[in-house]
Design a protein around this motif. Structure first.
Motif, PDB file in Angstrom:
ATOM      1  N   SER A 133      23.742   5.646 -10.509  1.00  0.00           N
ATOM      2  CA  SER A 133      25.322   6.138 -11.282  1.00  0.00           C
ATOM      3  C   SER A 133      25.734   7.135 -11.038  1.00  0.00           C
ATOM      4  O   SER A 133      25.365   8.032 -10.012  1.00  0.00           O
ATOM      5  N   PHE A 134      26.800   7.147 -10.664  1.00  0.00           N
ATOM      6  CA  PHE A 134      27.806   8.315 -10.262  1.00  0.00           C
ATOM      7  C   PHE A 134      28.509   9.240 -11.760  1.00  0.00           C
ATOM      8  O   PHE A 134      28.901   8.483 -12.106  1.00  0.00           O
ATOM      9  N   CYS A 135      29.105  10.407 -10.446  1.00  0.00           N
ATOM     10  CA  CYS A 135      29.923  11.105 -11.719  1.00  0.00           C
ATOM     11  C   CYS A 135      31.299  10.480 -11.960  1.00  0.00           C
ATOM     12  O   CYS A 135      31.570   9.835 -11.087  1.00  0.00           O
ATOM     13  N   ARG A 150      39.842   7.522 -15.826  1.00  0.00           N
ATOM     14  CA  ARG A 150      38.617   7.973 -15.812  1.00  0.00           C
ATOM     15  C   ARG A 150      37.609   7.071 -15.139  1.00  0.00           C
ATOM     16  O   ARG A 150      37.997   5.412 -15.475  1.00  0.00           O
ATOM     17  N   SER A 205      31.395   4.108 -13.462  1.00  0.00           N
ATOM     18  CA  SER A 205      30.090   5.453 -12.983  1.00  0.00           C
ATOM     19  C   SER A 205      28.914   4.339 -12.948  1.00  0.00           C
ATOM     20  O   SER A 205      28.471   4.584 -12.154  1.00  0.00           O
ATOM     21  N   ASN A 250      36.942  14.032  -7.338  1.00  0.00           N
ATOM     22  CA  ASN A 250      34.913  13.837  -7.763  1.00  0.00           C
ATOM     23  C   ASN A 250      34.934  13.454  -8.581  1.00  0.00           C
ATOM     24  O   ASN A 250      34.175  12.692  -8.942  1.00  0.00           O
ATOM     25  N   ASN A 251      35.192  14.715  -9.706  1.00  0.00           N
ATOM     26  CA  ASN A 251      34.535  13.732 -10.727  1.00  0.00           C
ATOM     27  C   ASN A 251      36.075  14.241 -12.050  1.00  0.00           C
ATOM     28  O   ASN A 251      36.209  15.648 -12.586  1.00  0.00           O
ATOM     29  N   TYR A 252      35.812  13.449 -13.053  1.00  0.00           N
ATOM     30  CA  TYR A 252      36.995  13.108 -13.804  1.00  0.00           C
ATOM     31  C   TYR A 252      36.820  14.844 -15.048  1.00  0.00           C
ATOM     32  O   TYR A 252      37.584  14.985 -15.767  1.00  0.00           O
ATOM     33  N   THR A 253      35.555  15.154 -14.674  1.00  0.00           N
ATOM     34  CA  THR A 253      35.264  15.866 -16.620  1.00  0.00           C
ATOM     35  C   THR A 253      35.922  16.668 -15.636  1.00  0.00           C
ATOM     36  O   THR A 253      35.595  17.956 -16.798  1.00  0.00           O
ATOM     37  N   ASP A 254      35.646  17.225 -14.790  1.00  0.00           N
ATOM     38  CA  ASP A 254      36.465  18.762 -13.872  1.00  0.00           C
ATOM     39  C   ASP A 254      37.751  18.927 -14.579  1.00  0.00           C
ATOM     40  O   ASP A 254      38.211  19.547 -14.416  1.00  0.00           O
TER      41      ASP A 254
END
Length: 348
Positions: free
Chosen positions: A109-111, A171, A174, A204-208
């Motif tokens: 899975s990806f971020c 988002r 994943s 790259n990453n939604y969490t960022d």
């Protein structure tokens, strides 16, 4: 009389032989003449071995042999110099131009990536997660159920003059093994523009974004570092994403690559509802492999140093050989001149 004239000459040769350092010409130069072995020679030996023609032929042969050796060593020296130059040039070339090593890392899975959309006057009708396939459309052009995580961010674009931009950040998918995808619908009223499209950006990453203290600044940095794409109205654009990680000399960067396919939307709505243009877009991971690119310097300084040491040793040996060769030639010429002078004195 003959013995008294030859004794000083023998003494000169004896002194030269003692002062001569041993070298690879020792076998040639140490070949004694009859006069150096006995100090005196008989008239018969002088007539047999001391004739001018034999001495001239021997001296000529030695000179030719010496010239050939010098030519060979000069050629070897030139090759050694060229090899040293080529070694240094190749080392600098490899040092300044590293090669790329490409590897693929398999991911379960990806971020979840961040999908920033800039709809402008368009309205988001629905955003839905699906797996493997998209079900048939139900009442296109009307609001739909949504299960996506969405964040609205307003910021001033880094490449525009005090122009505010409204970003709709979604988002992304994943689970690549489950073929997770996101299907979004937009609608837009009639516009005066010649072309209609919605711009989007992947980071790259939604969490960022959620962990960032200043979301506006975060979006400005993303817009500086990531590319922009568009999808058009009246079509379903299927975007398949892949992630590329590039590791340089001092930093790393993440980059998205995508493959997109476009399918025309067959509009079955009533005529009065077709004034609203519809946009459809699907985001999905292309495959479970992340591409990693690393810059590798193939120049090995120790190999280059070893080659240069060998080259310099060869040059030193050639220089040493040339030094002894020149001394040997000078000695042979002096000996020839003394023999010639002695023969003329005997004749006189």
């Amino acid at each position: 009389m003959l013995r008294r004239e030859r004794s000083p000459t023998y003494q000169e040769f004896d002194d030269e032989e003692e002062n001569q350092s041993p070298d690879l010409f020792q076998d040639v130069t140490d070949d004694p003449d009859p006069e150096e072995c006995n100090g005196s020679i008989s008239q018969e030996d002088d007539g047999k071995d001391g004739s001018p023609s034999i001495k001239f032929n021997k001296a000529c042969l030695k000179n030719v042999f010496t010239v050939v050796l010098i030519f060979i060593y000069l050629l070897l020296t030139a090759v050694a110099v060229f090899l040293a130059y080529q070694t240094i040039t190749d080392f600098l070339e490899k040092l300044n131009h590293p090669v790329m090593s490409v590897t693929y890392k398999e991911m379960d899975s990806f971020c979840p990536p961040g999908i920033a959309l800039y709809p402008g006057k368009a309205q988001l009708l629905g955003c839905k997660h699906h797996y493997h396939d998209i079900p048939p459309l139900v009442e296109p052009g009307k609001p739909q159920e949504s299960d996506c995580v969405i964040e609205n961010v307003t910021y001033i674009g880094p490449f525009t003059n005090q122009t505010k931009k409204q970003a709709l950040v979604v988002r992304g998918p994943s689970y690549v093994r489950k073929k997770e995808l996101i299907f979004m619908q937009f609608s837009q009223n009639e516009t005066e523009e010649d072309f209609s499209a919605i711009t989007y950006m992947l980071f790259n990453n939604y969490t960022d974004l959620n962990s960032s203290a200043d979301k506006s600044k975060f979006m400005i940095d993303c817009e500086k570092n990531y590319s922009m794409w568009t999808f058009s109205g009246g079509f379903r654009t299927w975007v398949k994403m892949s992630l590329v990680k590039t590791a340089g000399k001092s930093s790393e960067a993440m980059e998205f690559r995508q493959e997109s396919g476009v399918v025309k939307f067959i509009d079955k709505r009533p005529e009065q509802e077709r004034t609203n243009q519809l946009f459809f877009v699907v985001f999905e991971w292309r495959d479970p492999f992340m591409q990693e690119i690393r810059l590798i310097v193939t120049a090995n300084p120790w190999n280059s140093i070893a080659i240069l040491c060998g080259v310099f040793m060869a040059l030193f040996k050639a220089a040493n050989f040339a030094h002894f060769t020149i001394r040997w030639i000078i000695k042979m010429r002096k000996r020839h001149q003394r023999n010639r002078t002695r023969e003329l004195n005997q004749i006189g």
